[in-house]
Scaffold this active site. Structure first.
Site, PDB file in Angstrom:
ATOM      1  N   HIS A 142       3.939  -2.034   3.134  1.00 52.39           N
ATOM      2  CA  HIS A 142       3.719  -0.666   2.761  1.00 52.39           C
ATOM      3  C   HIS A 142       5.414  -0.417   2.218  1.00 52.39           C
ATOM      4  CE1 HIS A 142       0.632  -0.652   5.615  1.00 52.39           C
ATOM      5  NE2 HIS A 142       0.150   0.255   4.851  1.00 52.39           N
ATOM      6  N   HIS A 179      -5.243   9.468   0.453  1.00 48.81           N
ATOM      7  CA  HIS A 179      -5.248   8.603   1.720  1.00 48.81           C
ATOM      8  C   HIS A 179      -5.813   9.016   2.882  1.00 48.81           C
ATOM      9  CE1 HIS A 179      -3.302   5.615   4.746  1.00 48.81           C
ATOM     10  NE2 HIS A 179      -3.176   4.776   3.611  1.00 48.81           N
ATOM     11  N   ASP A 232       0.749  -1.111   0.097  1.00 48.35           N
ATOM     12  CA  ASP A 232      -0.061  -0.067  -0.025  1.00 48.35           C
ATOM     13  C   ASP A 232       0.887   1.387  -0.104  1.00 48.35           C
ATOM     14  OD1 ASP A 232      -2.097  -1.673   0.331  1.00 48.35           O
ATOM     15  OD2 ASP A 232      -2.965  -0.610   2.061  1.00 48.35           O
TER      16      ASP A 232
END
Length: 271
Positions: A219, A121, A66
């Site tokens: 991530h 986000h 992500d």
């Protein structure tokens, strides 16, 4: 019983028969198979958020990343994956995708799947409902523009993950109505918390020993994750895990059913 079977069939994923391409380098982890998933039949997956997940076998994992792309760390993640001939799914934020389109294209060119993770986000639970659609669509459009040079709110790959897994009934319904599959996760390394790569590796592998399979969340903008990833891929290989690559299901492909709880082994029931 009939109603239960209908419900299970509705939570179906479709397995693509084609195997992943063989790696030209001997002794690598590789990608064991390709799993085609149909958003219409499997609108939401990931046991940390939803009641069902992907139909993975014991010791199968799906790697997802992500919050990218990020120029100082995403290339390191891509290099580690390429070295082991592993393919993953990247849920990209629209704003950095628009700032680094060459990285978005590189991710796709190296065979990875590109999904969506909003424009900036922001938590879709904590902003006004009128702003949530714009946050979703702006993010999709930015990624599609980086990939294909054309702004569109119809994603080429209909995969989406909510920032912080923070969905609402309205946003879930919106994405399902548009044929966009929502991904949660089954386990993660908590790499949003500061820790050393060694600490992160132990945390992740301990969780994987318990879960034995699943969708793994990492991530790629995190330096500790980029540093930890080669050791994690080595751990997967040494412990006989197999990496599954996700793609949208081919049209008209008949899906394989997700196993019901009654057909799970005792070990799988503990997961």
């Amino acid at each position: 019983m009939i109603a239960l079977r209908v419900a299970i069939v509705a939570l179906i994923a479709c397995t693509t028969a084609a195997q992943a391409a063989e790696c030209p380098r001997a002794g690598t982890l590789g990608t064991s198979r390709i799993l085609g998933v149909d958003a219409a039949r499997t609108p939401r997956v990931g046991l940390k958020s939803f009641a069902q997940t992907l139909p993975l076998e014991d010791h199968e994992v799906v790697l997802t990343f992500d919050d990218g792309p990020w120029p100082t760390t995403t290339p390191r993640v891509l290099a580690a994956l390429a070295k082991e001939c592993v393919r993953a799914t990247f849920f990209l934020i629209g704003k950095p995708a628009s700032e680094h389109p060459e990285l978005v294209r590189r991710i796709a060119a190296e065979g990875h799947t590109v999904g969506h993770h909003t424009w900036s986000h922001r938590s879709l639970m904590r902003i006004k409902p009128a702003e949530t659609t714009e946050e979703i669509d702006h993010g999709i459009s930015a990624v599609e523009t980086a990939l294909h040079g054309t702004a569109t709110t119809t994603p080429g790959t209909p995969f989406f993950r909510f920032p912080g897994f923070e969905s609402t009934p309205a946003t879930l319904d919106l994405l399902q109505s548009r044929g966009i599959m929502v991904f949660g996760a089954d386990l993660w390394a908590s790499d949003w918390d500061p820790m050393s790569p060694k600490q992160q590796l132990k945390l992740l592998t301990d969780r994987l020993k318990f879960a034995r399979k699943g969708i793994v969340l990492l991530h790629d903008p995190k330096a500790q994750t980029a540093a930890m990833l080669p050791d994690f891929l080595r751990y997967l290989k040494d412990n006989h895990y197999r990496v599954v690559h996700l793609v949208p299901a081919a049209p008209d492909k008949k899906p394989d059913p997700v196993p019901s709880a009654a057909n799970l082994s005792p070990a799988e029931k503990r997961d």
